[in-house]
Write an enzyme that holds these catalytic residues in place. Structure first.
Site, PDB file in Angstrom:
ATOM      1  CE  LYS A 296      38.571  45.458  44.851  1.00 49.82           C
ATOM      2  NZ  LYS A 296      38.253  45.343  46.101  1.00 49.82           N
TER       3      LYS A 296
ATOM      4  CB  SER B   9      35.565  42.409  46.315  1.00 43.30           C
ATOM      5  OG  SER B   9      36.450  43.530  46.812  1.00 43.30           O
TER       6      SER B   9
ATOM      7  CB  SER C 250      36.818  44.623  49.811  1.00 39.34           C
ATOM      8  OG  SER C 250      35.873  44.176  50.000  1.00 39.34           O
TER       9      SER C 250
HETATM   10  N1  GLN Z   1      32.534  41.597  50.922  1.00 43.02           N
HETATM   11  C1  GLN Z   1      31.169  42.713  51.084  1.00 43.02           C
HETATM   12  C2  GLN Z   1      30.332  43.040  49.870  1.00 43.02           C
HETATM   13  O1  GLN Z   1      30.414  41.959  49.572  1.00 43.02           O
HETATM   14  C3  GLN Z   1      32.527  43.840  51.105  1.00 43.02           C
HETATM   15  C4  GLN Z   1      33.127  44.184  50.277  1.00 43.02           C
HETATM   16  C5  GLN Z   1      34.173  45.395  50.168  1.00 43.02           C
HETATM   17  O2  GLN Z   1      34.432  45.888  50.969  1.00 43.02           O
HETATM   18  N2  GLN Z   1      34.422  45.913  49.228  1.00 43.02           N
HETATM   19  O3  GLN Z   1      29.988  44.446  49.913  1.00 43.02           O
END
Ligand code: GLN
Length: 491
Positions: free
Chosen positions: A80, A155, A179
Site C-alpha cells: 500500500k 482505503s 481499511s
Molecule cells: N474508512 C475509514 C476512514 O475513512 C477507515 C480508514 C482506514 O482504516 N484507514 O477513516
C-alpha cells in the site's frame, strides 16, 4: 495466464525453495499479469519492475549459494502506498506527496526485503487512508475485480484488488478504522488488522497515530499468517510498538485448518446482526455461524452496548489526530510546493500548497479535527470521544471474559457501485460500522471470506483480545476449511 499467479504464497515459496521455479520466473509471471489486467483494475500506482526483478535475482542467487531461505522467499508482494519505500515513489494517494521518493524504508518494508519477498510496487488507496472505496485517491479509482463497475473497498482497495485480480499473492495494508478488513471483505480476500503495536508504524505515513495498524492481506488465511509473522514484532523505532514476540499466528492457522473448533467459545455481537446490514450479508453470516457450530465451536450472543457510539467517536478521534499529523505537509519539507515565486510569504505558500495538495475528504477531516480540538470545544468533542473509547474498551474486556473471540459480518454491505456513496460522507463512513470498535480498543481483527450475496463476496470478522491474534487466525482458518476460497469471474 500463467499458473504461477493462481498459486498461494505458500505454494510459490515451496516451489522456489525446491528449485522447481525461480523467483525471477514468479516475478515475471506477476508483472505480466499486471501488464495484462491493471489498465482495467488500476490496483497499482507504481509498478517497480526493475526493483522487483533485481530482488528476485538476489533470492535466486542466495538459493544457488545454498543459503537457507525464509518461508516467503521469492514471493511477490504489493505494498500500500502509505509505507515509505526507499527511492520508490510514495504518495499516500495524495497530490501533496507527488514526486516524493523517501530516503528510507519503513520497518515493514525492511522486513519484507530481509525475508526475501519481492516488492512488485505500490498500491492505490484513498488519500491519506481516509475513505472506504479508493474513490478519494488523487490518482483515480481502483475497480473491484468481481465487478469492474464496483468499488474494491478502501482505503486499501488497491492491495485487495491486486490480490483478487491475481496480480499479487500477498499485499500489505493499513487499518485505522477498517481499511484492511473492509477491502478484504468486498473483494473476497483475507485481511488482518494485528493488535495495535504488534506491527511497526515506523515509515507508515501517519493518519491517526493511536489507531493506525499496518497488516497483512492475502488470498488464504495461512498466507496472511505467514506474512503477519514476517512483518510483525517489536520495533524500537516505534514508541508504541509492543516489546513482545508475535503470537504464533502460523501455528494457529494450521491448527484451524484441521477444522476442529472444539472448546472454542465465540460471541456474536448482537448489536451488529440486527438492522443496519444487508439481508444478503446477514444470510451469509448466519450460514457461516452454522458452519462454525458444526466445527465444534460454542456460539453465544454477546451484547456490546457501547459499540453503537464507536462510529461517532472515531469520527472525532481520527480527524483530531489527522489535523495534527497532517500539519507537517507544509510545502517546505516534502513533495508539492505551490506559489513559491519569491514574492509570497511563507504562510501564503503553505496555504496555497495545502489548498492545491489536499483533496476534499482530507480537508473535511482536517477541519473537523481542528474544530474538535479547539479551545471551548475540546471537552465536548475530543474529550467526550475519548471517554466513549474507554467504554468500548470495557465492552470488549467484559465480552472476552465470556468468550474467546467475537464474530460479526465485516461490513454492513457488499461492494457498491462506483459513485454510489460519494455525495454523502456519512454513507461512506457507514462501511466501517463493524470494524471501527476494534481499532478504538486496539485488539486484532480479521476478515475472512464467508460467502456470496448476489454474486458478490461477504466477509466474516473475528475480533480477539489484544495480543491474542493467534485466536482469530485459528477461527478464520477453520471457517476457510469449510467454505473455501473465492475466485472472481475471469478478467
Ligand atoms: N474508512 C475509514 C476512514 O475513512 C477507515 C480508514 C482506514 O482504516 N484507514 O477513516
Amino acid at each position: 495466464m500463467s499458473d504461477l499467479t493462481r498459486m498461494t504464497a505458500t505454494e510459490i515459496a515451496g516451489l522456489v525453495a525446491g528449485g522447481e521455479t525461480s523467483a525471477v520466473e514468479v516475478t515475471r509471471a506477476h508483472l505480466d499479469r499486471i501488464a495484462a489486467v491493471d489498465d482495467r483494475v488500476h490496483a497499482f500506482l507504481h509498478v517497480d519492475s526493475a526493483g522487483a526483478l533485481a530482488a528476485a535475482r538476489q533470492v535466486d542467487d542466495r538459493r544457488a549459494a545454498g543459503e537457507q531461505l525464509g518461508p516467503l522467499a521469492g514471493v511477490p508482494v504489493a505494498v500500500k502506498d502509505v509505507l515509505a519505500t526507499k527511492g520508490v515513489p510514495t504518495t499516500v494517494g495524495s497530490k501533496i506527496l507527488q514526486g516524493w521518493r523517501p530516503p528510507y524504508d519503513a520497518t515493514i518494508v525492511q522486513r519484507l526485503r530481509a525475508a526475501g519477498t519481492v516488492m512488485l510496487g505500490k498500491t492505490n488507496m484513498d488519500e491519506f487512508a481516509m475513505g472506504s472505496s479508493t474513490e478519494y485517491s488523487a490518482y483515480g479509482v481502483t475497480h473491484n475485480p468481481w465487478d469492474l463497475d464496483r468499488i474494491p473497498g478502501g482505503s486499501g482497495g488497491g492491495s485487495a484488488a491486486a490480490l483478487a485480480a491475481y496480480e499479487a499473492p500477498l499485499a500489505i495494508g493499513s487499518d485505522t478504522g477498517g481499511s484492511i478488513r473492509q477491502p478484504g471483505a468486498v473483494t473476497g480476500t483475507v485481511g488482518a488488522k494485528p493488535t495495535y503495536g504488534g506491527t511497526s508504524r515506523y515509515g507508515l505515513v501517519a493518519f491517526s497515530s493511536s489507531l493506525d495498524t499496518p497488516g497483512p492481506c492475502a488470498r488464504t488465511v495461512l498466507d496472511a499468517a505467514l506474512l503477519h509473522e514476517v512483518i510483525g514484532g517489536h520495533d524500537p523505532r516505534d514508541s508504541t510498538s509492543i516489546p513482545q514476540p508475535v503470537p504464533d499466528v502460523v501455528a494457529a492457522a494450521k491448527l484451524g485448518a484441521t477444522g476442529d473448533l472444539t472448546g472454542v467459545k465465540l460471541g456474536i455481537v448482537s448489536e451488529f446482526t440486527g438492522e443496519g446490514a444487508e439481508p444478503g450479508v446477514l444470510a451469509a453470516f448466519r450460514e457461516s455461524v452454522d458452519a462454525l457450530t458444526k466445527l465444534g465451536a460454542e456460539i453465544v450472543e454477546v451484547s456490546c452496548p457501547n459499540f453503537k457510539y464507536a462510529l461517532p467517536a472515531y469520527y472525532l478521534i481520527a480527524p483530531s489526530e489527522c489535523s495534527s499529523n497532517l500539519a507537517r505537509f507544509d510545502g517546505v519539507r516534502f513533495g508539492l510546493r505551490v506559489g513559491d515565486d519569491g514574492n509570497r510569504s511563507l504562510e501564503e505558500v503553505m496555504s496555497l500548497t495545502r489548498e492545491a495538495g489536499f483533496g476534499p475528504e482530507v480537508k473535511r477531516r482536517i477541519m473537523i479535527g481542528t474544530y474538535a480540538l479547539s479551545s471551548g470545544y475540546y471537552d465536548a468533542y475530543y474529550g467526550q470521544a475519548q471517554k466513549v473509547r474507554t467504554l468500548i474498551t470495557r465492552d470488549f474486556t467484559a465480552a472476552f471474559e465470556q468468550v474467546d473471540a467475537l464474530i460479526s459480518p465485516t461490513t454492513p454491505f457488499v461492494a457498491f457501485p462506483i459513485g454510489a456513496r460519494t455525495s454523502d460522507p456519512y454513507q461512506m463512513y457507514l462501511a466501517d460500522l463493524f470494524t471501527i470498535p476494534t481499532n478504538l480498543y486496539g485488539g486484532p481483527g480479521i476478515s475472512v471470506p464467508c460467502g456470496l450475496s448476489d454474486g458478490l463476496p461477504v466477509g466474516l470478522q473475528i475480533m480477539a483480545p489484544t495480543m491474542a491474534d493467534d485466536r482469530m487466525y485459528r477461527v478464520a482458518a477453520a471457517l476457510e476449511s469449510v467454505v473455501g476460497t473465492f475466485t472472481p469471474p475471469a478478467l
